[in-house]
Design a protein around this motif. Structure first.
Motif, mmCIF file in Angstrom:
data_model
loop_
_atom_site.group_PDB
_atom_site.id
_atom_site.type_symbol
_atom_site.label_atom_id
_atom_site.label_comp_id
_atom_site.label_asym_id
_atom_site.label_seq_id
_atom_site.Cartn_x
_atom_site.Cartn_y
_atom_site.Cartn_z
ATOM 1 N N THR A 106 28.765 20.031 12.064
ATOM 2 C CA THR A 106 28.366 20.836 13.221
ATOM 3 C C THR A 106 29.478 21.822 13.556
ATOM 4 O O THR A 106 30.649 21.437 13.630
ATOM 5 C CB THR A 106 28.083 19.912 14.426
ATOM 6 N N PRO A 107 29.124 23.101 13.770
ATOM 7 C CA PRO A 107 30.146 24.090 14.148
ATOM 8 C C PRO A 107 30.883 23.670 15.437
ATOM 9 O O PRO A 107 30.294 23.044 16.329
ATOM 10 C CB PRO A 107 29.337 25.372 14.387
ATOM 11 N N ARG A 108 32.137 24.022 15.499
ATOM 12 C CA ARG A 108 32.998 23.597 16.613
ATOM 13 C C ARG A 108 32.445 24.026 17.968
ATOM 14 O O ARG A 108 32.470 23.256 18.924
ATOM 15 C CB ARG A 108 34.419 24.159 16.398
ATOM 16 N N HIS A 109 31.948 25.251 18.083
ATOM 17 C CA HIS A 109 31.458 25.705 19.391
ATOM 18 C C HIS A 109 30.236 24.901 19.836
ATOM 19 O O HIS A 109 30.035 24.666 21.026
ATOM 20 C CB HIS A 109 31.155 27.210 19.379
ATOM 21 N N VAL A 110 29.445 24.438 18.901
ATOM 22 C CA VAL A 110 28.292 23.596 19.224
ATOM 23 C C VAL A 110 28.775 22.224 19.682
ATOM 24 O O VAL A 110 28.285 21.670 20.674
ATOM 25 C CB VAL A 110 27.336 23.473 18.014
ATOM 26 N N GLN A 111 29.764 21.674 18.988
ATOM 27 C CA GLN A 111 30.328 20.385 19.386
ATOM 28 C C GLN A 111 30.868 20.461 20.815
ATOM 29 O O GLN A 111 30.632 19.561 21.622
ATOM 30 C CB GLN A 111 31.447 19.973 18.439
ATOM 31 N N ILE A 112 31.567 21.529 21.124
ATOM 32 C CA ILE A 112 32.151 21.688 22.458
ATOM 33 C C ILE A 112 31.063 21.749 23.522
ATOM 34 O O ILE A 112 31.163 21.096 24.566
ATOM 35 C CB ILE A 112 33.060 22.928 22.510
ATOM 36 N N TYR A 154 24.150 13.683 20.785
ATOM 37 C CA TYR A 154 25.372 12.918 20.525
ATOM 38 C C TYR A 154 25.696 12.910 19.031
ATOM 39 O O TYR A 154 26.826 13.189 18.627
ATOM 40 C CB TYR A 154 25.194 11.487 21.050
ATOM 41 N N TYR A 155 24.696 12.591 18.204
ATOM 42 C CA TYR A 155 24.934 12.561 16.758
ATOM 43 C C TYR A 155 25.307 13.942 16.235
ATOM 44 O O TYR A 155 26.156 14.066 15.353
ATOM 45 C CB TYR A 155 23.725 11.989 16.018
ATOM 46 N N CYS A 156 24.711 14.976 16.779
ATOM 47 C CA CYS A 156 25.074 16.331 16.379
ATOM 48 C C CYS A 156 26.513 16.652 16.786
ATOM 49 O O CYS A 156 27.279 17.220 16.003
ATOM 50 C CB CYS A 156 24.098 17.331 17.018
ATOM 51 N N ALA A 157 26.896 16.272 18.007
ATOM 52 C CA ALA A 157 28.244 16.560 18.510
ATOM 53 C C ALA A 157 29.331 15.905 17.663
ATOM 54 O O ALA A 157 30.420 16.456 17.504
ATOM 55 C CB ALA A 157 28.377 16.114 19.959
ATOM 56 N N PHE A 158 29.027 14.734 17.100
ATOM 57 C CA PHE A 158 30.034 14.024 16.318
ATOM 58 C C PHE A 158 29.861 14.192 14.807
ATOM 59 O O PHE A 158 30.568 13.561 14.031
ATOM 60 C CB PHE A 158 30.074 12.544 16.703
ATOM 61 N N ASP A 159 28.966 15.066 14.415
ATOM 62 C CA ASP A 159 28.761 15.372 12.996
ATOM 63 C C ASP A 159 29.816 16.397 12.562
ATOM 64 O O ASP A 159 29.934 17.464 13.159
ATOM 65 C CB ASP A 159 27.350 15.935 12.798
ATOM 66 N N ARG A 160 30.560 16.087 11.537
ATOM 67 C CA ARG A 160 31.627 16.987 11.065
ATOM 68 C C ARG A 160 31.082 18.307 10.522
ATOM 69 O O ARG A 160 31.820 19.275 10.404
ATOM 70 C CB ARG A 160 32.485 16.292 10.015
ATOM 71 N N GLY A 186 19.103 24.751 17.063
ATOM 72 C CA GLY A 186 19.062 24.933 15.617
ATOM 73 C C GLY A 186 20.075 24.085 14.870
ATOM 74 O O GLY A 186 19.952 23.879 13.659
ATOM 75 N N ASN A 187 21.059 23.563 15.579
ATOM 76 C CA ASN A 187 22.088 22.722 14.961
ATOM 77 C C ASN A 187 21.765 21.237 15.036
ATOM 78 O O ASN A 187 22.422 20.430 14.390
ATOM 79 C CB ASN A 187 23.441 22.987 15.630
#
Length: 124
Positions: free
Chosen positions: A55-61, A47-53, A102-103
């Motif tokens: 983090t690359p967009r494809h990882v967030q998705i 969750y924290y990775c997904a909302f970290d600015r 890795g992200n």
């Protein structure tokens, strides 16, 4: 049609397109089930990775899709079933986390540990 970074479950993929709704519903669901989830700290780090600015967009998705699947009130194995209820959620989350491991950085993991220690009292 699903993208390379979707969970392949249309309701979760649609929900993942609204990060603010994912954020609100995530905390409500996690607070209700955290004590029963052996992977609660991992989903928090994701969750924290997904909302970290950073983090690359494809990882967030990818992570938002997996988290959206987790928070949906219906899925392949309903969460109210003892033992089996969260196995599908865990499988989807584990696959997403493995894809982007890795992200998920030490600061994401530390934020997850802190949130678990404070009892998920404050939403981030």
């Amino acid at each position: 049609m699903t993208s390379d970074y979707s969970v392949g479950f249309e309701p979760a993929d649609r929900l993942a397109q609204d990060p603010e709704q994912v954020r609100r519903r995530f905390w409500r669901k996690l607070k209700g089930v955290a004590a029963r989830l052996p992977f609660a700290e991992d989903i928090l780090a994701a969750y924290y990775c997904a909302f970290d600015r950073q983090t690359p967009r494809h990882v967030q998705i990818a992570l938002l899709g997996a988290i959206a699947y987790f928070i949906l009130p219906f899925d392949l194995a309903p969460d109210i079933l003892p033992v089996l209820g969260f196995t599908d959620d865990a499988a989807i989350l584990a696959a997403a986390i493995r894809m982007v491991a890795g992200n998920i950085t030490p600061p994401h993991r530390e934020a997850a540990r802190v949130a678990m220690q404070r009892g998920l009292g404050n939403e981030a």
